[in-house]
Enzyme design. Structure first.
Site, short mmCIF file in Angstrom:
data_model
loop_
_atom_site.label_atom_id
_atom_site.label_comp_id
_atom_site.label_asym_id
_atom_site.label_seq_id
_atom_site.Cartn_x
_atom_site.Cartn_y
_atom_site.Cartn_z
N SER A 62 -23.78 34.29 -1.56
CA SER A 62 -22.95 33.91 -0.42
C SER A 62 -23.51 34.54 0.84
O SER A 62 -24.10 35.62 0.80
CB SER A 62 -21.51 34.40 -0.62
OG SER A 62 -20.74 34.20 0.55
N TYR A 75 -15.97 41.19 -2.50
CA TYR A 75 -16.69 39.92 -2.60
C TYR A 75 -18.09 40.05 -1.98
O TYR A 75 -19.08 39.66 -2.60
CB TYR A 75 -15.89 38.81 -1.91
CG TYR A 75 -16.56 37.47 -2.01
CD1 TYR A 75 -16.47 36.71 -3.16
CD2 TYR A 75 -17.28 36.94 -0.94
CE1 TYR A 75 -17.07 35.46 -3.26
CE2 TYR A 75 -17.90 35.70 -1.02
CZ TYR A 75 -17.79 34.97 -2.18
OH TYR A 75 -18.40 33.74 -2.27
#
Length: 187
Positions: A62, A75
């Site tokens: 990501s 995350y």
């Protein structure tokens, strides 16, 4: 935010995103290596089939790993670990005829995940996000040079490229799919 983040939740995110991905990568790589071992040794260095590395794995990372998105410490950290896993395993698996790359999308939507992320950012109390999810969304899109969200198909097409023979000399690479949001930040 980091000061309030529950360490147990942090560990859960790492377990799912990092350990889970490692287990899948290792399992798939073992099968690829076993299938390819004899054939690869016979073809090594040749132009047979256009590729001496017939297998490809694409990990999902990501842009959060590159940018350190506020209010997403677990995350972001887990996706940064995926980038390191990608580079390390690309080196380990190249002798087995396996290429390993990553794709790092950002701001993909519309859809449930896009909407939910904006709601969570609005509720986070972070000084980086307004309290209105629609304003959060508008600010994010405003930060993208292409001034739009990416689509799921654009991510799929990027993964398909990394899986294809068109990327036969590409391994250990992170393909960023973010409309220019990270603008040159590469891991």
């Amino acid at each position: 935010p980091t000061l309030e983040y529950d360490p147990n939740d942090f560990a859960t995110v790492m377990n799912i995103n990092v350990t889970g991905m490692f287990i899948v990568l290792q399992s798939v790589a073992k099968r690829m290596s076993a299938q390819n071992n004899v054939e690869y040794l016979r073809r090594e260095g040749s132009e047979t089939n256009g590729s001496s590395h017939p297998f490809s794995i694409v990990n999902t990372a990501s842009v959060a790993a590159l940018r350190g998105t506020p209010a997403m410490v677990a995350y972001s950290s887990s996706k940064a670990a995926i980038l390191a896993m990608t580079v390390s395993s690309a080196k380990d698996l190249a002798p087995h005829g396996i290429r390993v790359n990553a794709v790092s999308p950002a701001l993909i939507g519309p859809g449930y995940m896009w909407t939910r992320q904006n709601e969570l950012h609005a509720q986070s109390g972070s000084p980086y996000f307004p309290e209105d999810p629609e304003k959060v969304a508008a600010a994010k899109i405003g930060g993208v040079p292409m001034k739009r969200l990416g689509t799921i198909n654009e991510v799929i097409n990027s993964v398909a490229y990394l899986l294809s023979d068109d990327s036969s000399y590409t391994t250990g690479t992170n393909l960023v799919v973010d409309g220019g949001l990270s603008s040159g930040l590469k891991a």
